[in-house]
Design a protein around this motif. Structure first.
Motif, PDB file in Angstrom:
ATOM      1  N   HIS A   1      -7.658  -7.585   4.751  1.00  0.00           N
ATOM      2  CA  HIS A   1      -7.470  -6.953   6.190  1.00  0.00           C
ATOM      3  C   HIS A   1      -6.243  -6.322   6.163  1.00  0.00           C
ATOM      4  N   ALA A   2      -5.173  -6.826   5.677  1.00  0.00           N
ATOM      5  CA  ALA A   2      -3.845  -6.098   5.723  1.00  0.00           C
ATOM      6  C   ALA A   2      -3.855  -4.746   5.178  1.00  0.00           C
ATOM      7  N   VAL A   3      -4.763  -4.816   4.005  1.00  0.00           N
ATOM      8  CA  VAL A   3      -4.676  -3.545   3.260  1.00  0.00           C
ATOM      9  C   VAL A   3      -5.053  -2.463   4.115  1.00  0.00           C
ATOM     10  N   GLY A   4      -6.264  -2.645   4.749  1.00  0.00           N
ATOM     11  CA  GLY A   4      -7.048  -1.689   5.602  1.00  0.00           C
ATOM     12  C   GLY A   4      -6.057  -1.301   6.959  1.00  0.00           C
ATOM     13  N   ILE A   5      -5.266  -2.196   7.550  1.00  0.00           N
ATOM     14  CA  ILE A   5      -4.476  -2.031   8.442  1.00  0.00           C
ATOM     15  C   ILE A   5      -3.337  -0.891   7.919  1.00  0.00           C
ATOM     16  N   MET A   6      -2.708  -1.035   6.927  1.00  0.00           N
ATOM     17  CA  MET A   6      -1.864  -0.566   6.126  1.00  0.00           C
ATOM     18  C   MET A   6      -2.199   0.979   5.785  1.00  0.00           C
ATOM     19  N   ALA A   7      -3.581   1.015   5.319  1.00  0.00           N
ATOM     20  CA  ALA A   7      -4.051   2.308   5.012  1.00  0.00           C
ATOM     21  C   ALA A   7      -4.271   3.233   6.535  1.00  0.00           C
ATOM     22  N   ARG A   8      -4.656   2.676   7.636  1.00  0.00           N
ATOM     23  CA  ARG A   8      -4.911   3.400   8.715  1.00  0.00           C
ATOM     24  C   ARG A   8      -3.691   3.735   9.296  1.00  0.00           C
ATOM     25  N   ARG A   9      -2.571   2.975   9.229  1.00  0.00           N
ATOM     26  CA  ARG A   9      -1.313   3.386   9.704  1.00  0.00           C
ATOM     27  C   ARG A   9      -0.639   4.353   8.993  1.00  0.00           C
ATOM     28  N   GLN A  10      -0.698   4.260   7.795  1.00  0.00           N
ATOM     29  CA  GLN A  10       0.109   5.321   6.978  1.00  0.00           C
ATOM     30  C   GLN A  10      -0.757   6.480   6.991  1.00  0.00           C
ATOM     31  N   LEU A  11      -2.048   6.601   7.157  1.00  0.00           N
ATOM     32  CA  LEU A  11      -2.770   7.825   7.395  1.00  0.00           C
ATOM     33  C   LEU A  11      -2.443   8.625   8.728  1.00  0.00           C
ATOM     34  N   GLY A  12      -1.999   7.825   9.568  1.00  0.00           N
ATOM     35  CA  GLY A  12      -1.626   8.345  11.134  1.00  0.00           C
ATOM     36  C   GLY A  12      -0.299   8.864  10.744  1.00  0.00           C
ATOM     37  N   TRP A  13       0.814   7.979  10.137  1.00  0.00           N
ATOM     38  CA  TRP A  13       2.078   8.538   9.833  1.00  0.00           C
ATOM     39  C   TRP A  13       2.057   9.828   9.089  1.00  0.00           C
ATOM     40  N   THR A  14       1.478   9.599   7.868  1.00  0.00           N
ATOM     41  CA  THR A  14       1.632  10.957   7.192  1.00  0.00           C
ATOM     42  C   THR A  14       1.126  12.195   7.603  1.00  0.00           C
ATOM     43  N   TRP A  15      -0.177  11.947   8.265  1.00  0.00           N
ATOM     44  CA  TRP A  15      -0.868  13.247   8.835  1.00  0.00           C
ATOM     45  C   TRP A  15       0.002  13.735  10.187  1.00  0.00           C
ATOM     46  N   GLU A  16       0.580  13.021  10.796  1.00  0.00           N
ATOM     47  CA  GLU A  16       1.756  13.513  11.952  1.00  0.00           C
ATOM     48  C   GLU A  16       2.643  14.220  11.370  1.00  0.00           C
ATOM     49  N   GLN A  17       3.317  13.762  10.244  1.00  0.00           N
ATOM     50  CA  GLN A  17       4.414  14.390   9.388  1.00  0.00           C
ATOM     51  C   GLN A  17       3.967  15.636   9.086  1.00  0.00           C
ATOM     52  N   TYR A  18       2.552  15.546   8.355  1.00  0.00           N
ATOM     53  CA  TYR A  18       2.292  17.121   7.749  1.00  0.00           C
ATOM     54  C   TYR A  18       2.068  17.891   8.944  1.00  0.00           C
TER      55      TYR A  18
ATOM     56  N   PHE B   1       0.657  -1.135   0.086  1.00  0.00           N
ATOM     57  CA  PHE B   1      -0.101   0.132   0.067  1.00  0.00           C
ATOM     58  C   PHE B   1       1.046   1.428   0.128  1.00  0.00           C
ATOM     59  N   GLY B   2       0.476   2.153  -0.764  1.00  0.00           N
ATOM     60  CA  GLY B   2       0.748   3.484  -0.915  1.00  0.00           C
ATOM     61  C   GLY B   2       0.248   4.775  -0.515  1.00  0.00           C
ATOM     62  N   LEU B   3       0.611   5.815  -0.028  1.00  0.00           N
ATOM     63  CA  LEU B   3      -0.329   6.998   0.291  1.00  0.00           C
ATOM     64  C   LEU B   3       0.540   8.300   0.237  1.00  0.00           C
ATOM     65  N   ALA B   4      -0.012   9.042  -0.474  1.00  0.00           N
ATOM     66  CA  ALA B   4       0.670  10.376  -0.662  1.00  0.00           C
ATOM     67  C   ALA B   4      -0.422  11.567  -0.466  1.00  0.00           C
ATOM     68  N   LEU B   5       0.019  12.497   0.429  1.00  0.00           N
ATOM     69  CA  LEU B   5      -0.468  13.620   0.623  1.00  0.00           C
ATOM     70  C   LEU B   5      -0.239  14.732  -0.091  1.00  0.00           C
ATOM     71  N   HIS B   6      -1.231  15.315  -1.046  1.00  0.00           N
ATOM     72  CA  HIS B   6      -1.055  16.557  -1.825  1.00  0.00           C
ATOM     73  C   HIS B   6      -1.394  17.673  -1.239  1.00  0.00           C
ATOM     74  N   PRO B   7      -0.799  18.662  -0.325  1.00  0.00           N
ATOM     75  CA  PRO B   7      -1.324  19.695   0.346  1.00  0.00           C
ATOM     76  C   PRO B   7      -1.513  20.655  -0.729  1.00  0.00           C
ATOM     77  N   GLU B   8      -0.637  20.974  -1.640  1.00  0.00           N
ATOM     78  CA  GLU B   8      -1.052  21.908  -2.671  1.00  0.00           C
ATOM     79  C   GLU B   8      -2.460  21.935  -3.300  1.00  0.00           C
ATOM     80  N   THR B   9      -2.773  20.611  -3.611  1.00  0.00           N
ATOM     81  CA  THR B   9      -4.188  20.565  -4.312  1.00  0.00           C
ATOM     82  C   THR B   9      -5.052  20.174  -3.189  1.00  0.00           C
TER      83      THR B   9
END
Length: 296
Positions: free
Chosen positions: A268-285, A189-197
């Motif tokens: 199940h694993a895709v959902g777990i990775m999505a939730r964790r990555q959302l937390g990690w990327t948002w904390e970084q943001y 799973f990969g996740l990217a935040l794009h604040p500009e858009t």
């Protein structure tokens, strides 16, 4: 089996036009396995290792131009800031020896749903530049994968360059495997935040016939972040939003049972990775003033 060895890009395009069934080989980390196990016996191999431009990259003001044969090791060492998601994905590829040989072009050409680079490329919104003697064209990454191990290339086309927008926000990547190295992903799973858009993009690997995005999950999260004023305030994302996002990502998967994992486990694993990555990327943001300023 005939071995074609062009000395220039122009010669490579001419050879591909003359022999459309020729299979390109650069790193060789996919095709050589298939040949060694007698799973594939192409009439022609088209060796691209003498083509220097395929191993070049350039960082522009907004985009990175990544040659198809740039090794994963070079991405890890030189493009971590510009392409953090792809750099993280590169770390999970096989072994150091293979990371020194393999490149993103090989993943794209093979188009396996389990290719490690695909989720990061989908999340980043990459474009694939392909060329033939007839000319060149750009294929958006969303339109590149057309079926199981099939892509949008015409028979006479070769992958030249991948164009990827420089990260304007945090990116993450995770892979589930049966061991830490030399393993095909059970799912990724990969996740990217794009604040500009003020948008979020995802990528799912090895959990559907092709690499895919969780578009319904993206739409939900984009709406929730906008309506809740999260981009401006940088406040913590509520557990209910994170759970709904994870559930929608899990629901987007369309996996199979195989020797590496069951369909149920993959979802199940895709959902777990999505939730964790959302937390990690948002904390970084939240902790990066530059991103907050860019989103305001």
């Amino acid at each position: 089996m005939d071995f074609l060895r062009p000395a220039s890009w122009e010669e490579a395009l001419a050879a591909k036009a003359e022999h459309p069934t020729a299979v390109p080989i650069a790193g060789g980390t996919d095709i050589m396995v298939e040949i060694n196990f007698d799973h594939r016996r192409p009439e022609y191999l088209l060796d691209l290792n003498r083509i220097e431009l395929l191993r070049e990259w350039e960082v522009g003001e907004e985009n990175v131009r990544l040659g198809a044969s740039v090794p994963y090791t070079q991405i890890m060492e030189n493009l971590r800031a510009e392409l953090p998601g792809l750099a993280l994905a590169s770390h999970t590829v096989a072994s150091p020896q293979i990371r020194n040989r393999g490149g993103v072009g090989g993943n794209l050409g093979t188009a396996s749903p389990a290719g490690d680079a695909h989720p990061a490329l989908l999340a980043a919104g990459a474009e694939v530049e392909v060329e033939s003697v007839r000319g060149s064209r750009f294929i958006p990454i969303d339109a590149f994968y057309t079926g199981v191990k099939r892509n949008a290339l015409e028979p006479d086309e070769l992958i030249k360059t991948v164009h990827i927008k420089k990260a304007d926000g945090p990116q993450q990547y995770s892979k589930v495997g049966t061991r830490n190295a030399m393993v095909i992903a059970v799912c990724a799973f990969g996740l990217a935040l794009h604040p500009e858009t003020r948008t979020v993009r995802t990528g799912i690997g090895s959990a559907a016939p092709t690499p895919i995005r969780a578009k319904e999950a993206e739409a939900f999260l984009n709406s929730a972040l906008e309506e809740g004023g999260f981009w401006e305030s940088g406040k913590i994302i509520t557990p209910s939003i994170a759970k709904q996002f994870a559930d929608l990502c899990s629901g987007a998967a369309n996996p199979i049972d195989d020797v590496r994992g069951t369909a149920k486990y993959r979802r199940h694993a895709v959902g777990i990775m999505a939730r964790r990555q959302l937390g990690w990327t948002w904390e970084q943001y939240r902790g990066t003033g530059r991103s907050l300023e860019g989103a305001a």
